[in-house]
Write an enzyme that holds these catalytic residues in place. Sequence first.
Site, PDB file in Angstrom:
ATOM      1  N   GLU A  91       0.572  -1.200  -0.381  1.00  0.00           N
ATOM      2  CA  GLU A  91      -0.145   0.011  -0.338  1.00  0.00           C
ATOM      3  C   GLU A  91       0.563   1.087   0.380  1.00  0.00           C
ATOM      4  O   GLU A  91       0.681   2.290   0.902  1.00  0.00           O
ATOM      5  CB  GLU A  91      -1.324   0.325   1.006  1.00  0.00           C
ATOM      6  CG  GLU A  91      -2.053  -0.965   0.995  1.00  0.00           C
ATOM      7  CD  GLU A  91      -3.138  -1.489   2.431  1.00  0.00           C
ATOM      8  OE1 GLU A  91      -2.589  -0.304   3.080  1.00  0.00           O
ATOM      9  OE2 GLU A  91      -3.734  -1.945   2.546  1.00  0.00           O
ATOM     10  N   ASN A 133       2.278  -5.274  -3.523  1.00  0.00           N
ATOM     11  CA  ASN A 133       0.522  -4.872  -2.737  1.00  0.00           C
ATOM     12  C   ASN A 133      -0.170  -4.063  -2.599  1.00  0.00           C
ATOM     13  O   ASN A 133       0.483  -3.341  -2.178  1.00  0.00           O
ATOM     14  CB  ASN A 133       0.747  -6.561  -1.584  1.00  0.00           C
ATOM     15  CG  ASN A 133      -0.537  -7.189  -1.316  1.00  0.00           C
ATOM     16  OD1 ASN A 133      -1.339  -7.487  -2.319  1.00  0.00           O
ATOM     17  ND2 ASN A 133      -1.052  -7.287  -0.073  1.00  0.00           N
ATOM     18  N   HIS A 170     -10.629  -5.868  -2.864  1.00  0.00           N
ATOM     19  CA  HIS A 170     -11.519  -5.709  -1.205  1.00  0.00           C
ATOM     20  C   HIS A 170     -12.949  -4.858  -2.609  1.00  0.00           C
ATOM     21  O   HIS A 170     -12.767  -3.983  -2.646  1.00  0.00           O
ATOM     22  CB  HIS A 170     -11.024  -5.019  -0.175  1.00  0.00           C
ATOM     23  CG  HIS A 170      -9.878  -5.475   0.418  1.00  0.00           C
ATOM     24  ND1 HIS A 170     -10.225  -6.258   1.321  1.00  0.00           N
ATOM     25  CD2 HIS A 170      -8.150  -4.918   0.544  1.00  0.00           C
ATOM     26  CE1 HIS A 170      -9.015  -7.140   2.338  1.00  0.00           C
ATOM     27  NE2 HIS A 170      -8.421  -5.920   1.525  1.00  0.00           N
ATOM     28  N   GLU A 197      -6.496 -10.261  -1.394  1.00  0.00           N
ATOM     29  CA  GLU A 197      -7.508 -10.793  -0.279  1.00  0.00           C
ATOM     30  C   GLU A 197      -8.844 -10.528  -0.514  1.00  0.00           C
ATOM     31  O   GLU A 197      -9.522  -9.472  -0.119  1.00  0.00           O
ATOM     32  CB  GLU A 197      -6.903  -8.628   0.797  1.00  0.00           C
ATOM     33  CG  GLU A 197      -5.475  -8.935   1.123  1.00  0.00           C
ATOM     34  CD  GLU A 197      -4.769  -7.827   1.908  1.00  0.00           C
ATOM     35  OE1 GLU A 197      -5.442  -7.090   2.311  1.00  0.00           O
ATOM     36  OE2 GLU A 197      -3.667  -7.601   1.935  1.00  0.00           O
ATOM     37  N   ASP A 244     -12.739 -10.058  -1.211  1.00  0.00           N
ATOM     38  CA  ASP A 244     -13.845  -9.944  -0.514  1.00  0.00           C
ATOM     39  C   ASP A 244     -14.655  -9.037  -1.276  1.00  0.00           C
ATOM     40  O   ASP A 244     -13.973  -8.008  -2.054  1.00  0.00           O
ATOM     41  CB  ASP A 244     -13.659 -10.030   1.335  1.00  0.00           C
ATOM     42  CG  ASP A 244     -12.578  -8.418   1.478  1.00  0.00           C
ATOM     43  OD1 ASP A 244     -12.947  -7.769   0.273  1.00  0.00           O
ATOM     44  OD2 ASP A 244     -13.051  -8.195   2.779  1.00  0.00           O
TER      45      ASP A 244
HETATM   46  O1  G3I Z   1      -6.335  -8.015  18.782  1.00  0.00           O
HETATM   47  C1  G3I Z   1      -6.162  -7.123  19.401  1.00  0.00           C
HETATM   48  C2  G3I Z   1      -7.433  -6.704  20.400  1.00  0.00           C
HETATM   49  O2  G3I Z   1      -6.731  -8.080  21.654  1.00  0.00           O
HETATM   50  C3  G3I Z   1      -7.917  -5.767  21.117  1.00  0.00           C
HETATM   51  O3  G3I Z   1      -8.873  -4.812  22.403  1.00  0.00           O
HETATM   52  C4  G3I Z   1      -8.505  -5.204  19.980  1.00  0.00           C
HETATM   53  C5  G3I Z   1      -9.729  -3.585  19.911  1.00  0.00           C
HETATM   54  O4  G3I Z   1      -9.152  -2.596  18.909  1.00  0.00           O
HETATM   55  O5  G3I Z   1      -7.729  -5.201  18.862  1.00  0.00           O
HETATM   56  C6  G3I Z   1      -7.193  -6.653  18.128  1.00  0.00           C
HETATM   57  O6  G3I Z   1      -6.538  -5.902  16.906  1.00  0.00           O
HETATM   58  C7  G3I Z   1      -7.141  -5.778  16.033  1.00  0.00           C
HETATM   59  C8  G3I Z   1      -6.629  -6.720  14.736  1.00  0.00           C
HETATM   60  O7  G3I Z   1      -7.076  -6.119  14.012  1.00  0.00           O
HETATM   61  C9  G3I Z   1      -7.322  -8.570  15.480  1.00  0.00           C
HETATM   62  O8  G3I Z   1      -7.943  -8.361  15.064  1.00  0.00           O
HETATM   63  C10 G3I Z   1      -6.750  -4.543  15.284  1.00  0.00           C
HETATM   64  O9  G3I Z   1      -6.740  -3.031  17.031  1.00  0.00           O
HETATM   65  C11 G3I Z   1      -6.876  -4.049  14.262  1.00  0.00           C
HETATM   66  O10 G3I Z   1      -6.908  -2.863  13.217  1.00  0.00           O
HETATM   67  C12 G3I Z   1      -6.674  -5.116  13.118  1.00  0.00           C
HETATM   68  O11 G3I Z   1      -6.617  -5.286  12.161  1.00  0.00           O
HETATM   69  C13 G3I Z   1      -6.808  -5.349  11.076  1.00  0.00           C
HETATM   70  C14 G3I Z   1      -6.330  -4.374   9.962  1.00  0.00           C
HETATM   71  O12 G3I Z   1      -5.225  -5.079   8.614  1.00  0.00           O
HETATM   72  C15 G3I Z   1      -5.142  -3.143  10.354  1.00  0.00           C
HETATM   73  O13 G3I Z   1      -5.225  -2.584   9.573  1.00  0.00           O
HETATM   74  C16 G3I Z   1      -7.742  -6.302  10.357  1.00  0.00           C
HETATM   75  O14 G3I Z   1      -7.839  -7.705  11.189  1.00  0.00           O
HETATM   76  C17 G3I Z   1      -6.575  -6.985   9.143  1.00  0.00           C
HETATM   77  O15 G3I Z   1      -7.846  -8.106   8.757  1.00  0.00           O
HETATM   78  C18 G3I Z   1      -6.905  -5.721   8.207  1.00  0.00           C
HETATM   79  O16 G3I Z   1      -5.859  -6.403   6.928  1.00  0.00           O
HETATM   80  C19 G3I Z   1      -5.400  -5.445   6.095  1.00  0.00           C
HETATM   81  C20 G3I Z   1      -4.645  -5.992   5.247  1.00  0.00           C
HETATM   82  O17 G3I Z   1      -3.156  -6.368   6.293  1.00  0.00           O
HETATM   83  C21 G3I Z   1      -3.860  -4.814   4.020  1.00  0.00           C
HETATM   84  N1  G3I Z   1      -4.626  -4.941   2.788  1.00  0.00           N
HETATM   85  C22 G3I Z   1      -6.534  -4.449   3.955  1.00  0.00           C
HETATM   86  C23 G3I Z   1      -6.362  -5.293   5.289  1.00  0.00           C
HETATM   87  C24 G3I Z   1      -8.118  -4.880   5.222  1.00  0.00           C
HETATM   88  O18 G3I Z   1      -8.446  -3.732   6.328  1.00  0.00           O
END
Ligand code: G3I
Length: 454
Positions: free
Chosen positions: A167, A209, A246, A275, A277
């Site tokens: 990105e 990516n 996405h 990725e 969806d």
């Molecule tokens: O694990 C913690 C948890 O302990 C806490 O209570 C909670 C509170 O906010 O956060 C949890 O972590 C979250 C994590 O996902 C696991 O669920 C983060 O806040 C959250 O920001 C994180 O989001 C991820 C996101 O990337 C961050 O940028 C998504 O799961 C993940 O699917 C997403 O993936 C990205 C790719 O890497 C890049 N392309 C876009 C894609 C979708 O956004």
Amino acid sequence: MNQQNSGAPARRRWRAAAVAGVVVAMTATTAVLWQGTSSAASTLGASAAERGRYFGTAIAGGRLNDSQYTTIANREFNMISAENEMKLDATEPNQNQFTFSAGDRIANWAISNGKRLRGHTLAWHSQQPAWMQRMEGSSLRQAMLNHVTRVATYYRGKIYAWDVVNEAFADGSSGARRDSNLQRTGNDWIEAAFRAARTADPNAKLCYNDYNTDNWSHAKTQAVYRMVQDFKSRGVPIDCVGFQAHFNSGNPVPSNYHTTLQNFAALGVDVQITELDIEGSGSSQAEQYRGVVQACQSVARCTGITVWGVRDSDSWRASGTPLLFNGNGQKKAAYDAVLAQLNTGQPLPSQSPGGPSPSPSTPSGGGCTATYSEGQKWGDRFNGQVTVTGSADWIVTVTVSAPQRMIATWNVGASWDSSGNVMTGRPNGGGNTFGFTIQHGGNWAWPALTCRTA
Ligand code: G3I
């Protein structure tokens, strides 16, 4: 070493679907094509593999204790991305203190279930650990390169493809790089990251990516295209481009999607949907999914598709129900459409390993014997196993023949020569039997072995 074309012969056997646009109605023609093939696989991964591609998903480590989740993931997918566990904040929470336990949990689950790994991601403006967010300039550049080197070295031999940089371009009409602390270290930060990754893991495919790069006419797509074109012309080591894909109602699958994939592939890189969806439901969602698969099938160098999660409830945007299984783990219409479309592809002819049977390395002078045995075979790769007798303190070399590449190892301490063709294995506490996966690129010959005592 050039490993770009290892899968090309197999991929060329795919029927290139003639598509004018990717989002077209499911027609009787589709059904006839499907029935007309000799093989209608019953899972996404099997269907893709029979045709020289992969079908993957993102795995969240926290869900590996959910048996419904792991059952579906194990049954349907053969390429695994860690949803968050290999990102910068996960792997280097404090500067120069690396932690791989969460990433390893997913990597081990994938490898022990015969799946390959996409590495996600080495350099990104987002999900940086706090210490990195505070950095700028040459110290950040060095820290980023150190991160790339250390993480890619740690996972060397286990990763099919790395999202080296994620990105890095801005949305909108500017076609500019995204402003970030990494970008402010100098415009060459992306190529520096790719060079460091190549040095650290010469066998992994190295990908750029991004998202919002699906529509060929968009400025961001064009800007990434120009960067890849420039990298290829200057010999910057890039092997593939990942399209995150996405989609939702405001950003639907573009009708020129196959054009985008084809134009990037024509630069001499693999393309992968990384990725996927698509928010929505029912036949509308199913048709968009089918169109994406069709677009990939129409491009020989589109080597695989990964969906970003297993069930809708696992998705980072669960409310949009964007995945192939509902929250109860049941297959959705989108699943049926994807599988039917995958099954329209021409299966690879049945193949068996050729070449000479490997003679076990002779004990004379070496003090040990290494014996090869065949493992599982897929359309694009096969597993092998080596058992060592005569010494517990052995050094075994396993040499593969181009275009083969060894893409994973287990139960062995592995290192590679500079060509990437010769793996030197030593005991790592796992006993005297070890294994590996070879991506064959059409060459089914068994590897050559030598054995000596340390
Ligand atoms: O694990 C913690 C948890 O302990 C806490 O209570 C909670 C509170 O906010 O956060 C949890 O972590 C979250 C994590 O996902 C696991 O669920 C983060 O806040 C959250 O920001 C994180 O989001 C991820 C996101 O990337 C961050 O940028 C998504 O799961 C993940 O699917 C997403 O993936 C990205 C790719 O890497 C890049 N392309 C876009 C894609 C979708 O956004």
